[in-house]
Design a protein around this motif. Structure first.
Motif, PDB file in Angstrom:
ATOM      1  N   ALA A 117      -2.534  12.564   0.460  1.00  0.00           N
ATOM      2  CA  ALA A 117      -1.693  12.040  -0.617  1.00  0.00           C
ATOM      3  C   ALA A 117      -0.853  13.149  -1.237  1.00  0.00           C
ATOM      4  O   ALA A 117       0.309  12.928  -1.591  1.00  0.00           O
TER       5      ALA A 117
ATOM      6  N   PHE B 228       8.274   4.822  -5.903  1.00  0.00           N
ATOM      7  CA  PHE B 228       7.344   5.935  -6.086  1.00  0.00           C
ATOM      8  C   PHE B 228       6.208   5.493  -6.990  1.00  0.00           C
ATOM      9  O   PHE B 228       5.027   5.727  -6.709  1.00  0.00           O
TER      10      PHE B 228
ATOM     11  N   TYR C  45      -1.335   2.420   3.316  1.00  0.00           N
ATOM     12  CA  TYR C  45      -0.557   3.156   2.315  1.00  0.00           C
ATOM     13  C   TYR C  45       0.310   4.212   2.984  1.00  0.00           C
ATOM     14  O   TYR C  45       1.496   4.348   2.677  1.00  0.00           O
TER      15      TYR C  45
ATOM     16  N   LEU D 217      -2.034   3.822  -4.283  1.00  0.00           N
ATOM     17  CA  LEU D 217      -2.972   4.902  -3.982  1.00  0.00           C
ATOM     18  C   LEU D 217      -4.154   4.847  -4.940  1.00  0.00           C
ATOM     19  O   LEU D 217      -5.311   4.997  -4.535  1.00  0.00           O
TER      20      LEU D 217
ATOM     21  N   ILE E  78      10.121   6.337   2.845  1.00  0.00           N
ATOM     22  CA  ILE E  78      10.951   7.537   2.829  1.00  0.00           C
ATOM     23  C   ILE E  78      12.181   7.313   3.714  1.00  0.00           C
ATOM     24  O   ILE E  78      13.275   7.785   3.398  1.00  0.00           O
TER      25      ILE E  78
ATOM     26  N   ILE F 265       2.072  13.802   1.129  1.00  0.00           N
ATOM     27  CA  ILE F 265       3.065  12.727   1.062  1.00  0.00           C
ATOM     28  C   ILE F 265       3.823  12.791  -0.254  1.00  0.00           C
ATOM     29  O   ILE F 265       5.054  12.712  -0.298  1.00  0.00           O
ATOM     30  N   GLY F 266       3.060  12.970  -1.334  1.00  0.00           N
ATOM     31  CA  GLY F 266       3.691  13.020  -2.644  1.00  0.00           C
ATOM     32  C   GLY F 266       4.678  14.167  -2.733  1.00  0.00           C
ATOM     33  O   GLY F 266       5.758  14.031  -3.304  1.00  0.00           O
TER      34      GLY F 266
ATOM     35  N   GLY G 138       6.420  15.477  -0.288  1.00  0.00           N
ATOM     36  CA  GLY G 138       7.645  15.108   0.420  1.00  0.00           C
ATOM     37  C   GLY G 138       8.519  14.184  -0.406  1.00  0.00           C
ATOM     38  O   GLY G 138       9.732  14.390  -0.537  1.00  0.00           O
TER      39      GLY G 138
ATOM     40  N   PHE H 249      -6.177   2.776   3.805  1.00  0.00           N
ATOM     41  CA  PHE H 249      -5.464   3.999   3.443  1.00  0.00           C
ATOM     42  C   PHE H 249      -4.295   4.239   4.395  1.00  0.00           C
ATOM     43  O   PHE H 249      -3.222   4.662   3.975  1.00  0.00           O
TER      44      PHE H 249
ATOM     45  N   GLU I  80       4.401   4.628   3.159  1.00  0.00           N
ATOM     46  CA  GLU I  80       5.184   5.794   2.744  1.00  0.00           C
ATOM     47  C   GLU I  80       6.179   6.189   3.835  1.00  0.00           C
ATOM     48  O   GLU I  80       7.319   6.536   3.540  1.00  0.00           O
TER      49      GLU I  80
END
Lengths: 116, 520
Positions: free
Chosen positions: A80, B185, B151, B192, B159, A83-84, A86, B148, B155
């Protein structure tokens, strides 16, 4: 420490939300970063903190010695964080471009596309 | 689906493909396509060739997967050979295979459109690799069996959406993207958090094992299940634009060029609904006391507000954007009613909507290519000049509004039947009224863009930039392709409906899913 952390996370969440809702562009960056931090910290704490050793099994044993922390939330946390990171990098570049294009720091100026 | 069945006919003659390979191909093909595109940075012709191969491959692999799943029910594989609750599970059931197949059709159509309908600067600076990475994310979300990883795939998908929306960097795009990035975001953070809560309460991330755990009646943390589900309802609610959380959608979907927004608008919010349906049928089963009424109210409000918002707009793309929201309400309605028929209606409706919505966006793109505006006021007289385009729009718009025998009708019919059978008369009444207003919106576009005489030219500068079109007929190819598929699922609806019903049964009787994933 365990009593303090939830309050810390709560404060982080609320501060980050305040910053995200603020109309200044730089505070939006701060808000996004703090929000990411808050989620990561939450993930860490909710996975259970313990004061034991690492969950690596010694050579002469069959199982790891109790008490050890659950490694799964930490693995999730690492993913996480990456990813965060990025996403935050992208957001910062984007906000810089917005600032360059709009010549303004004010999020309230971002309304030209909503006019009918 | 004709072309698929042709491919399948040849595939069955050969020895069966390895099921794990079949599951991996929809992930690997876009991934390799994107990586090879990156190797040919700024060389558009090479990238077009690679992307075309990858798109076709994606389509074929999704078709093969759908065929295999319709024969066997489930396909599962464990990456790295760790057994199920610990390893990385990939699983395909009919629902995911159906969504993946319709996504790949849309992928081909948007790719074809981008050949003529996108400026060369955007193509030079990474449109094709981004599109392929986005498709990788879509495949991942559809095929993952781990909460997970869901998730993480989201992402990956997001992105790429961010970068695609901002690609080109015009002022409008940057404004729209900033709103999109901020809210998504935030949504990812909530997701999460939810994943963390689920793991700490139930001790697993594998969806099948979680489904097993929450069905143990004496599990100590069972009363907290609704609390967990709210994290996911909010997170995926933002991503799929459910009622109080939808404001980012009409603020951002109309800003990028059509070759970008058609794919994102047609597909991505439906992927959010897909995840919502997946999780809420498998793990967070809606209870009659709290979650089911909440979902019913949310779906009704989403439908109504979306359609009212659309009625107020005077821009081609903005009307379509608001209709996305309204249609999300229908998809949620099936989940809220929670009977096999209603869920099958939802599944059929998602497939129908992915195809139809993308087609309508592409029509608006063709119109804007030639008239350089999306404003209903400035357009007009297209029926005289381009009757074929008018026909394409007409059929797609009627399909969206749900006129029989077109595809929207079958979806709404199943949803309404499901609602009546379950005794939810209110939501059925709302959905039928919303259908009428949808028809009104589509007539508005029809009247303004196609029917009325072209207004005299104003001196204002054009909104949409003109792109030199070498082969204008090529612009029509994706529209015709999508329309063929829309007509196929409308006029030849029975096989698709049967598949949707089987998919809904798989969703509701979760034991087969759990067995398929864990007992291997």
């Amino acid at each position: 420490m365990e009593v303090l952390l939830p309050f810390l996370i709560g404060t982080l969440f609320s501060v980050s939300l305040y910053f995200i809702l603020h109309r200044h562009l730089f505070k939006l960056i701060l808000g996004l970063i703090l929000f990411g931090l808050a989620t990561n910290l939450f993930l860490f704490v909710v996975g259970g903190i313990s004061t034991g050793d690492v969950a690596i099994i010694p050579l002469d044993k069959e199982v790891a010695e109790d008490p050890f922390p659950d490694p799964v939330p930490q693995a999730l946390l690492l993913t996480a964080i990456v990813i965060g990171f990025g996403l935050q990098a992208f957001a910062i570049v984007l906000i810089r471009r917005v600032y360059e294009t709009l010549k303004s720091n004010n999020l309230d100026d971002l309304k030209t596309t909503d006019k009918t | 689906m004709l072309s698929e069945s042709l491919i399948l006919a040849t595939a069955t003659d050969q020895p069966r493909m390895n099921p794990s390979l079949l599951l991996l191909l929809p992930l690997l093909l876009p991934l390799y396509g994107a990586v090879f595109c990156l190797l040919f940075w700024q060389r558009v012709r090479a990238q077009v060739f690679i992307a075309a191969t990858a798109q076709l491959g994606w389509f074929v692999s999704a078709g093969l997967l759908l065929y295999e799943v319709s024969q066997t029910g489930f396909l599962t594989t464990q990456i790295g050979r760790w057994p199920a609750p610990f390893g990385i599970t990939l699983v395909a059931d009919l629902f995911s295979a159906l969504i993946l197949a319709s996504a790949s059709i849309v992928g081909i159509a948007v790719f074809l459109f981008s050949l003529q309908g996108l400026d060369s600067m955007r193509k030079k600076y990474g449109y094709f690799p981004l599109l392929l990475f986005l498709q990788l994310g879509v495949s991942g979300v559809c095929l993952t069996g781990d909460i997970f990883n869901l998730y993480v795939w989201f992402e990956v998908l997001l992105i790429c959406c961010f970068a695609l929306l901002a690609l080109g960097g015009t002022r409008a795009q940057l404004e729209g993207t900033l709103k999109y990035v901020t809210i998504n975001f935030f949504a990812s953070g909530i997701l999460l958090t939810g994943v963390g809560v689920v793991y700490s309460l139930y001790g697993s991330l594998n969806m099948a094992e979680l489904a097993q755990v929450v069905r143990q009646p004496d599990h100590p943390n069972l009363p907290l299940l609704t609390l967990c589900s709210v994290f996911f309802l909010t997170g995926f609610g933002i991503k799929s634009a459910i009622f109080p959380l939808f404001f980012w959608l009409p603020a951002s979907y109309h800003t990028p060029p059509i070759a970008i927004s058609a794919f994102i608008a047609g597909l991505i919010s439906k992927i959010g609904i897909y995840s919502l349906i997946r999780l809420f049928t498998l793990i967070f089963i809606p209870d009659a006391a709290f979650m089911q009424p909440l979902l019913l109210v949310l779906s009704a409000l989403t439908m109504v507000i979306g359609v009212i918002g659309a009625a107020a707009q005077k821009d081609f793309r903005k009307i379509l954007s608001f209709h996305i929201i309204s249609q999300i309400g229908y998809m949620l309605m099936g989940l809220a009613i929670f009977t096999p028929l209603a869920l099958a209606g939802s599944i059929y409706f998602i497939i129908h909507n992915i195809l139809v919505k993308t087609n309508l966006f592409l029509v608006s793109g063709v119109v804007a290519q030639q008239h350089h505006t999306f404003s209903l006021k400035k357009l007009g007289g297209l029926y005289l000049k381009q009757p074929f385009l008018a026909l394409l729009f007409f059929l797609s718009a009627l399909a969206l509004a749900g006129i029989p025998p077109l595809s929207g009708f079958w979806g709404k019919f199943m949803l309404a039947m499901g609602g009546f059978e379950a005794g939810n008369y209110g939501i059925v009444a709302v959905s039928l009224c919303v259908s009428l207003v949808t028809l009104f919106s589509m007539t508005k576009i029809w009247n303004e863009v196609f029917w009325k005489a072209k207004p005299p030219k104003s001196s204002k500068p054009a909104v949409a930039k003109a792109v030199s079109i070498r082969h204008p007929m090529l612009l029509y190819a994706p529209l015709v392709l999508l329309l063929v598929f829309i007509l196929l699922i409308s006029l030849y609806a029975q096989p698709v409906i049967a598949l949707a019903q089987r998919a809904a049964n798989q969703l509701l009787y979760t034991n087969s899913y759990i067995e398929a994933v864990l007992k291997k």
